[in-house]
Design a protein around this motif. Sequence first.
Motif, PDB file in Angstrom:
ATOM      1  N   LEU A  60       0.797  -1.221   0.000  1.00 46.46           N
ATOM      2  CA  LEU A  60       0.000   0.000   0.000  1.00 46.46           C
ATOM      3  C   LEU A  60       0.832   1.275   0.000  1.00 46.46           C
ATOM      4  N   ALA A  61       2.069   1.165   0.472  1.00 44.09           N
ATOM      5  CA  ALA A  61       2.935   2.345   0.588  1.00 44.09           C
ATOM      6  C   ALA A  61       2.207   3.458   1.364  1.00 44.09           C
ATOM      7  N   SER A  62       2.395   4.709   0.947  1.00 41.30           N
ATOM      8  CA  SER A  62       1.874   5.840   1.730  1.00 41.30           C
ATOM      9  C   SER A  62       0.375   6.069   1.584  1.00 41.30           C
ATOM     10  N   LEU A  63      -0.317   5.288   0.769  1.00 43.86           N
ATOM     11  CA  LEU A  63      -1.789   5.360   0.800  1.00 43.86           C
ATOM     12  C   LEU A  63      -2.291   4.933   2.177  1.00 43.86           C
ATOM     13  N   SER A  64      -1.435   4.244   2.931  1.00 46.32           N
ATOM     14  CA  SER A  64      -1.740   3.885   4.320  1.00 46.32           C
ATOM     15  C   SER A  64      -2.110   5.108   5.143  1.00 46.32           C
ATOM     16  N   LYS A  65      -1.525   6.236   4.801  1.00 43.38           N
ATOM     17  CA  LYS A  65      -1.719   7.450   5.599  1.00 43.38           C
ATOM     18  C   LYS A  65      -3.148   7.973   5.508  1.00 43.38           C
ATOM     19  N   MET A  66      -3.899   7.523   4.522  1.00 41.94           N
ATOM     20  CA  MET A  66      -5.322   7.872   4.472  1.00 41.94           C
ATOM     21  C   MET A  66      -6.035   7.354   5.719  1.00 41.94           C
ATOM     22  N   MET A  67      -5.713   6.130   6.120  1.00 45.31           N
ATOM     23  CA  MET A  67      -6.333   5.576   7.327  1.00 45.31           C
ATOM     24  C   MET A  67      -5.816   6.285   8.572  1.00 45.31           C
ATOM     25  N   THR A  68      -4.531   6.594   8.617  1.00 47.48           N
ATOM     26  CA  THR A  68      -3.978   7.351   9.739  1.00 47.48           C
ATOM     27  C   THR A  68      -4.684   8.692   9.876  1.00 47.48           C
ATOM     28  N   PHE A  69      -4.900   9.348   8.751  1.00 46.76           N
ATOM     29  CA  PHE A  69      -5.594  10.633   8.715  1.00 46.76           C
ATOM     30  C   PHE A  69      -7.040  10.486   9.184  1.00 46.76           C
ATOM     31  N   LEU A  70      -7.710   9.441   8.728  1.00 47.97           N
ATOM     32  CA  LEU A  70      -9.105   9.215   9.132  1.00 47.97           C
ATOM     33  C   LEU A  70      -9.202   8.991  10.639  1.00 47.97           C
ATOM     34  N   ILE A  71      -8.298   8.190  11.199  1.00 51.02           N
ATOM     35  CA  ILE A  71      -8.324   7.951  12.647  1.00 51.02           C
ATOM     36  C   ILE A  71      -8.118   9.265  13.401  1.00 51.02           C
ATOM     37  N   ALA A  72      -7.240  10.127  12.878  1.00 52.82           N
ATOM     38  CA  ALA A  72      -7.013  11.429  13.518  1.00 52.82           C
ATOM     39  C   ALA A  72      -8.274  12.290  13.464  1.00 52.82           C
ATOM     40  N   LEU A  73      -8.957  12.292  12.320  1.00 47.93           N
ATOM     41  CA  LEU A  73     -10.202  13.061  12.207  1.00 47.93           C
ATOM     42  C   LEU A  73     -11.251  12.554  13.187  1.00 47.93           C
ATOM     43  N   GLU A  74     -11.369  11.242  13.315  1.00 45.43           N
ATOM     44  CA  GLU A  74     -12.343  10.669  14.236  1.00 45.43           C
ATOM     45  C   GLU A  74     -11.982  10.987  15.686  1.00 45.43           C
ATOM     46  N   ALA A  75     -10.696  10.924  15.997  1.00 42.69           N
ATOM     47  CA  ALA A  75     -10.261  11.209  17.367  1.00 42.69           C
ATOM     48  C   ALA A  75     -10.554  12.665  17.741  1.00 42.69           C
ATOM     49  N   ILE A  76     -10.399  13.556  16.770  1.00 44.67           N
ATOM     50  CA  ILE A  76     -10.732  14.975  17.013  1.00 44.67           C
ATOM     51  C   ILE A  76     -12.235  15.127  17.200  1.00 44.67           C
ATOM     52  N   GLU A  77     -13.020  14.482  16.339  1.00 41.97           N
ATOM     53  CA  GLU A  77     -14.479  14.566  16.434  1.00 41.97           C
ATOM     54  C   GLU A  77     -14.984  14.010  17.768  1.00 41.97           C
ATOM     55  N   ASN A  78     -14.350  12.922  18.232  1.00 45.85           N
ATOM     56  CA  ASN A  78     -14.763  12.284  19.485  1.00 45.85           C
ATOM     57  C   ASN A  78     -14.199  12.979  20.719  1.00 45.85           C
ATOM     58  N   LYS A  79     -13.436  14.055  20.488  1.00 47.76           N
ATOM     59  CA  LYS A  79     -12.828  14.841  21.573  1.00 47.76           C
ATOM     60  C   LYS A  79     -11.804  14.034  22.378  1.00 47.76           C
ATOM     61  N   GLU A  80     -11.232  13.003  21.736  1.00 46.90           N
ATOM     62  CA  GLU A  80     -10.106  12.300  22.368  1.00 46.90           C
ATOM     63  C   GLU A  80      -8.870  13.184  22.355  1.00 46.90           C
ATOM     64  N   VAL A  81      -8.757  13.976  21.282  1.00 49.83           N
ATOM     65  CA  VAL A  81      -7.656  14.931  21.137  1.00 49.83           C
ATOM     66  C   VAL A  81      -8.236  16.202  20.542  1.00 49.83           C
ATOM     67  N   ASN A  82      -7.428  17.247  20.544  1.00 50.00           N
ATOM     68  CA  ASN A  82      -7.815  18.515  19.928  1.00 50.00           C
ATOM     69  C   ASN A  82      -6.821  18.810  18.802  1.00 50.00           C
ATOM     70  N   LYS A  83      -7.315  19.342  17.701  1.00 45.88           N
ATOM     71  CA  LYS A  83      -6.418  19.574  16.561  1.00 45.88           C
ATOM     72  C   LYS A  83      -5.329  20.595  16.885  1.00 45.88           C
ATOM     73  N   ASN A  84      -5.537  21.382  17.923  1.00 46.67           N
ATOM     74  CA  ASN A  84      -4.533  22.373  18.324  1.00 46.67           C
ATOM     75  C   ASN A  84      -3.582  21.849  19.398  1.00 46.67           C
ATOM     76  N   ASP A  85      -3.724  20.581  19.786  1.00 46.50           N
ATOM     77  CA  ASP A  85      -2.785  19.987  20.746  1.00 46.50           C
ATOM     78  C   ASP A  85      -1.348  20.165  20.269  1.00 46.50           C
ATOM     79  N   ILE A  86      -0.470  20.485  21.198  1.00 48.53           N
ATOM     80  CA  ILE A  86       0.948  20.635  20.875  1.00 48.53           C
ATOM     81  C   ILE A  86       1.668  19.331  21.204  1.00 48.53           C
ATOM     82  N   ILE A  87       2.352  18.782  20.218  1.00 53.55           N
ATOM     83  CA  ILE A  87       3.039  17.493  20.380  1.00 53.55           C
ATOM     84  C   ILE A  87       4.537  17.738  20.420  1.00 53.55           C
ATOM     85  N   THR A  88       5.174  17.221  21.464  1.00 54.81           N
ATOM     86  CA  THR A  88       6.624  17.318  21.577  1.00 54.81           C
ATOM     87  C   THR A  88       7.256  16.127  20.872  1.00 54.81           C
ATOM     88  N   ILE A  89       8.125  16.410  19.916  1.00 57.58           N
ATOM     89  CA  ILE A  89       8.711  15.364  19.073  1.00 57.58           C
ATOM     90  C   ILE A  89       9.801  14.620  19.839  1.00 57.58           C
TER      91      ILE A  89
END
Length: 395
Positions: A60-89
């Motif tokens: 699948l290569a990087s088309l995998s990231k579509m699912m990663t992106f979808l999970i992130a959208l759902e997590a934001i919608e479900n208020k598990e995370v906020n899109k403005n959360d600051i992540i320390t690398i």
Amino acid sequence: MRKRLKQLLILTFTLILSLPTLIYCDDNNKVDRYSKSSILIDQTTNRVMFEKDPDAKRPLASLSKMMTFLIALEAIENKEVNKNDIITIDKDMAKVKGSSYHLKVGEKVPLYELMKGLMIVSGNDASIAIAKHISKDVNTFVQRMNDKAKELGMTNTTFVNPNGLPIYDLQNPKALPKENISTARDIAKLGKYMFDNYEKEVIAITDMQTYSYPERGFQKNNTNALLGIIPAVDGIKTGYTGNAGYCLAFSMVVDKDKDNEIKHRMIGVVLGANHKEKRTSASLSILRYGKENFTTKKVIKKDQLIGKKYIKGLEELEVTLKSEDELYATLKNTENLKSQITLKELTYPVKKGDTIGVIKYFTEDGQVIGSVDIISANDVDNISLITKIKMIFTD
């Protein structure tokens, strides 16, 4: 040279869309000469307009990231995370190889910027940062990806990481790597789900031709070349590894016109091309084929009168039948649509809105295009004594 080639592709696509409609050709390799697997569907009707070995399992290569992106959208919608959360690398995020968002240890980046880096520049490092922020560890996130794939009916899809990079066994260099595996059909399902549920959020990112984040001194063009060739294209994601070849999931809006009764979107996938320009050519050809050979029309209106039926054949027990919903169909220019009505045996009483039957639409070769429930438009539940006696004698 690359700029001249891009200009040539734009001119070519503009010209071919202005040509008369092509005669339908059953030879899929004449439509898509370059990919190993491909598919084109209509988002509204889910009609498959073109397919070439769409169920073959491939990396699948990087088309995998579509699912990663979808999970992130759902997590934001479900208020598990906020899109403005600051992540320390951390080191695990920053050390990831391949296409990169160039994250550095200790850097602080908002989740939403990581999502842009994931989809626009295909950052493998961004995928790990997103996964760890949402699920605390990558393995838990990958399990969530697989659970979502199962929920969506992606029966031929398996994820082993959030980005699509092959995982090699350093103790056994000759062994085949573990990889995210899917099919063109499954990825089209994923794309349709993303647009069905998060259209605004998806195109806000996937339609960006250039991504700039001045705070990091970062700017890069979208890896999806179609965005610069066809204005109506608004997504979705590129992919490449040596084993997967050049892959692309793409989307294109078709405006309402004399042939199409609604504005709608085509979603396509190509897997396994051996060059990025061939990936683009295959995608352009498939989009051209879909636009020239198919139209989307309304076949039945909501609340459209279907007919009348009588309980026990009695005129005073008349039930008016109507369609519960509207239905659009995507058809080849050469296809004729047939319909079949199936009704239940009516028994007293009948309430307004009760399901009475179904009307199915199919092509001349038997392919089911869609169906709509038939419901009662009126109540039949308050009858006279004389009618009750008639009912007894008609049994």
